[in-house]
Design a protein around this motif. Sequence first.
Motif, PDB file in Angstrom:
ATOM      1  N   PRO A 161      46.925   8.597   5.662  1.00 16.43           N
ATOM      2  CA  PRO A 161      46.950   7.236   6.196  1.00 16.43           C
ATOM      3  C   PRO A 161      47.745   7.023   7.476  1.00 16.43           C
ATOM      4  CG  PRO A 161      48.287   7.381   4.223  1.00 16.43           C
ATOM      5  CD  PRO A 161      47.574   8.696   4.368  1.00 16.43           C
ATOM      6  N   THR A 162      48.757   7.809   7.741  1.00 15.82           N
ATOM      7  CA  THR A 162      49.599   7.539   8.905  1.00 15.82           C
ATOM      8  C   THR A 162      49.072   8.153  10.184  1.00 15.82           C
ATOM      9  OG1 THR A 162      50.914   9.504   8.504  1.00 15.82           O
ATOM     10  CG2 THR A 162      51.670   7.437   7.488  1.00 15.82           C
ATOM     11  N   GLY A 163      48.215   9.156  10.057  1.00 15.03           N
ATOM     12  CA  GLY A 163      47.734   9.838  11.245  1.00 15.03           C
ATOM     13  C   GLY A 163      48.731  10.827  11.795  1.00 15.03           C
ATOM     14  N   SER A 164      49.938  10.895  11.202  1.00 18.70           N
ATOM     15  CA  SER A 164      50.925  11.852  11.685  1.00 18.70           C
ATOM     16  C   SER A 164      50.581  13.266  11.242  1.00 18.70           C
ATOM     17  CB  SER A 164      52.328  11.462  11.200  1.00 18.70           C
ATOM     18  OG  SER A 164      52.362  11.489   9.792  1.00 18.70           O
ATOM     19  N   LYS A 165      49.830  13.375  10.167  1.00 18.29           N
ATOM     20  CA  LYS A 165      49.299  14.660   9.730  1.00 18.29           C
ATOM     21  C   LYS A 165      47.791  14.536   9.718  1.00 18.29           C
ATOM     22  CE  LYS A 165      51.216  17.294   6.914  1.00 18.29           C
ATOM     23  NZ  LYS A 165      51.774  18.105   5.886  1.00 18.29           N
ATOM     24  N   ASP A 166      47.132  15.554  10.208  1.00 17.38           N
ATOM     25  CA  ASP A 166      45.678  15.495  10.261  1.00 17.38           C
ATOM     26  C   ASP A 166      45.074  16.130   9.025  1.00 17.38           C
ATOM     27  OD1 ASP A 166      45.570  14.100  12.646  1.00 17.38           O
ATOM     28  OD2 ASP A 166      45.743  15.922  13.829  1.00 17.38           O
ATOM     29  N   ASP A 167      45.445  15.614   7.869  1.00 17.90           N
ATOM     30  CA  ASP A 167      44.926  16.109   6.607  1.00 17.90           C
ATOM     31  C   ASP A 167      43.773  15.224   6.158  1.00 17.90           C
ATOM     32  OD1 ASP A 167      46.853  18.074   6.576  1.00 17.90           O
ATOM     33  OD2 ASP A 167      48.212  16.955   5.282  1.00 17.90           O
ATOM     34  N   LEU A 168      42.752  15.868   5.654  1.00 16.84           N
ATOM     35  CA  LEU A 168      41.530  15.184   5.259  1.00 16.84           C
ATOM     36  C   LEU A 168      41.173  15.623   3.855  1.00 16.84           C
ATOM     37  CD1 LEU A 168      39.109  13.477   6.279  1.00 16.84           C
ATOM     38  CD2 LEU A 168      38.141  15.583   7.171  1.00 16.84           C
ATOM     39  N   ILE A 169      40.943  14.671   2.948  1.00 16.89           N
ATOM     40  CA  ILE A 169      40.578  14.997   1.566  1.00 16.89           C
ATOM     41  C   ILE A 169      39.111  14.651   1.363  1.00 16.89           C
ATOM     42  CG2 ILE A 169      41.277  12.798   0.560  1.00 16.89           C
ATOM     43  CD1 ILE A 169      42.267  15.790  -1.294  1.00 16.89           C
ATOM     44  N   ILE A 170      38.408  15.523   0.673  1.00 18.74           N
ATOM     45  CA  ILE A 170      36.977  15.364   0.436  1.00 18.74           C
ATOM     46  C   ILE A 170      36.724  15.417  -1.060  1.00 18.74           C
ATOM     47  CG2 ILE A 170      34.698  16.374   0.836  1.00 18.74           C
ATOM     48  CD1 ILE A 170      36.046  15.424   3.354  1.00 18.74           C
ATOM     49  N   GLY A 171      35.847  14.553  -1.555  1.00 22.38           N
ATOM     50  CA  GLY A 171      35.438  14.580  -2.953  1.00 22.38           C
ATOM     51  C   GLY A 171      33.962  14.904  -3.074  1.00 22.38           C
ATOM     52  N   THR A 172      33.594  15.589  -4.152  1.00 25.39           N
ATOM     53  CA  THR A 172      32.201  15.975  -4.371  1.00 25.39           C
ATOM     54  C   THR A 172      31.672  15.386  -5.672  1.00 25.39           C
ATOM     55  OG1 THR A 172      32.691  17.972  -5.636  1.00 25.39           O
ATOM     56  CG2 THR A 172      32.678  18.190  -3.240  1.00 25.39           C
ATOM     57  N   GLN A 173      30.340  15.390  -5.816  1.00 20.72           N
ATOM     58  CA  GLN A 173      29.712  14.887  -7.040  1.00 20.72           C
ATOM     59  C   GLN A 173      30.095  15.710  -8.255  1.00 20.72           C
ATOM     60  OE1 GLN A 173      25.510  14.861  -6.231  1.00 20.72           O
ATOM     61  NE2 GLN A 173      25.606  12.904  -5.173  1.00 20.72           N
ATOM     62  N   SER A 174      30.451  16.963  -8.044  1.00 24.50           N
ATOM     63  CA  SER A 174      30.798  17.835  -9.173  1.00 24.50           C
ATOM     64  C   SER A 174      32.245  17.651  -9.624  1.00 24.50           C
ATOM     65  CB  SER A 174      30.537  19.295  -8.805  1.00 24.50           C
ATOM     66  OG  SER A 174      31.300  19.646  -7.665  1.00 24.50           O
ATOM     67  N   GLY A 175      32.959  16.691  -9.029  1.00 26.72           N
ATOM     68  CA  GLY A 175      34.317  16.401  -9.464  1.00 26.72           C
ATOM     69  C   GLY A 175      35.388  17.225  -8.792  1.00 26.72           C
ATOM     70  N   LEU A 176      35.059  17.942  -7.746  1.00 27.64           N
ATOM     71  CA  LEU A 176      36.030  18.760  -7.037  1.00 27.64           C
ATOM     72  C   LEU A 176      36.615  18.000  -5.856  1.00 27.64           C
ATOM     73  CD1 LEU A 176      34.006  22.096  -6.960  1.00 27.64           C
ATOM     74  CD2 LEU A 176      35.947  21.544  -8.445  1.00 27.64           C
ATOM     75  N   LEU A 177      37.880  18.262  -5.566  1.00 24.91           N
ATOM     76  CA  LEU A 177      38.540  17.723  -4.385  1.00 24.91           C
ATOM     77  C   LEU A 177      38.923  18.887  -3.496  1.00 24.91           C
ATOM     78  CD1 LEU A 177      40.939  15.054  -5.911  1.00 24.91           C
ATOM     79  CD2 LEU A 177      38.754  14.656  -4.776  1.00 24.91           C
ATOM     80  N   TYR A 178      38.754  18.728  -2.201  1.00 26.40           N
ATOM     81  CA  TYR A 178      39.141  19.731  -1.220  1.00 26.40           C
ATOM     82  C   TYR A 178      40.046  19.071  -0.194  1.00 26.40           C
ATOM     83  CZ  TYR A 178      35.374  22.622  -3.042  1.00 26.40           C
ATOM     84  OH  TYR A 178      34.569  23.361  -3.865  1.00 26.40           O
ATOM     85  N   LEU A 179      41.115  19.742   0.165  1.00 24.47           N
ATOM     86  CA  LEU A 179      42.034  19.247   1.201  1.00 24.47           C
ATOM     87  C   LEU A 179      41.919  20.167   2.404  1.00 24.47           C
ATOM     88  CD1 LEU A 179      44.297  17.319   2.095  1.00 24.47           C
ATOM     89  CD2 LEU A 179      45.922  18.940   1.113  1.00 24.47           C
ATOM     90  N   PHE A 180      41.570  19.589   3.551  1.00 30.50           N
ATOM     91  CA  PHE A 180      41.454  20.317   4.801  1.00 30.50           C
ATOM     92  C   PHE A 180      42.520  19.842   5.756  1.00 30.50           C
ATOM     93  CE2 PHE A 180      37.136  20.458   3.115  1.00 30.50           C
ATOM     94  CZ  PHE A 180      36.735  21.770   3.372  1.00 30.50           C
ATOM     95  N   ASN A 181      42.944  20.699   6.676  1.00 28.93           N
ATOM     96  CA  ASN A 181      43.836  20.305   7.763  1.00 28.93           C
ATOM     97  C   ASN A 181      43.074  20.513   9.053  1.00 28.93           C
ATOM     98  OD1 ASN A 181      46.092  21.282   9.917  1.00 28.93           O
ATOM     99  ND2 ASN A 181      46.770  19.590   8.634  1.00 28.93           N
ATOM    100  N   TYR A 182      42.980  19.462   9.849  1.00 27.40           N
ATOM    101  CA  TYR A 182      42.299  19.536  11.146  1.00 27.40           C
ATOM    102  C   TYR A 182      43.325  19.973  12.173  1.00 27.40           C
ATOM    103  CZ  TYR A 182      39.953  17.820  15.363  1.00 27.40           C
ATOM    104  OH  TYR A 182      39.384  17.703  16.597  1.00 27.40           O
ATOM    105  N   THR A 183      43.118  21.157  12.744  1.00 22.60           N
ATOM    106  CA  THR A 183      44.099  21.680  13.726  1.00 22.60           C
ATOM    107  C   THR A 183      43.452  21.923  15.059  1.00 22.60           C
ATOM    108  OG1 THR A 183      43.689  23.935  12.974  1.00 22.60           O
ATOM    109  CG2 THR A 183      45.543  22.766  11.997  1.00 22.60           C
TER     110      THR A 183
END
Length: 183
Positions: A161-183
């Motif tokens: 939410p702050t934009g100070s870290k470029d972390d992005l969380i993704i959710g899938t239909q199969s119930g998995l969450l993935y955390l990516f860092n945009y660098t």
Amino acid sequence: ARAMVLLARTTVSIGSPMSLDWSYDNKYLAIATQSGRLAIYYFNGSSLTLRTSISLGAQGNSVRWNPDSAHYYVAIASNNTSAKVRVYQFDGSSTLTLKSTVNPTGTMNNVAWQGRGKVLGVAGSTYLYAYPFNLTTGALGSPVSASVSGGLNYDVMCWAPTGSKDDLIIGTQSGLLYLFNYT
């Protein structure tokens, strides 16, 4: 005690809302509809007034206002096969001007702006894209893409939410969450 008070009620005659989002200043509500429309409503504190509505050519899946306070940019993901992701600039009155169009691989399910509004994340079938965004011109740059094995459908996403870290969380239909860092 706190309470919920109804401020306004408006019939959306342009189709069933699939996604909606407030502008950074809470003046405008963007709506993407199942019938393939993008609508902008003005909110004066007590009522909603339709300012403009345009055809997307296909179902609107996700709409998000850019958080930058100098411009009214709105991003939309749709099922349109020739323009899946678009960025429009709203003039604050009644005009939406197309600034960027990209057509990534697969169906686009969701769009989300990074906290500073300088990157647009796009989640779709099997791929996640991060497009650099020029706040002055409204242009999307060349994307960085990510994918994980298994042919997953990325459905929902959000940036830190702050934009100070470029972390992005993704959710899938199969119930998995993935955390990516945009660098």
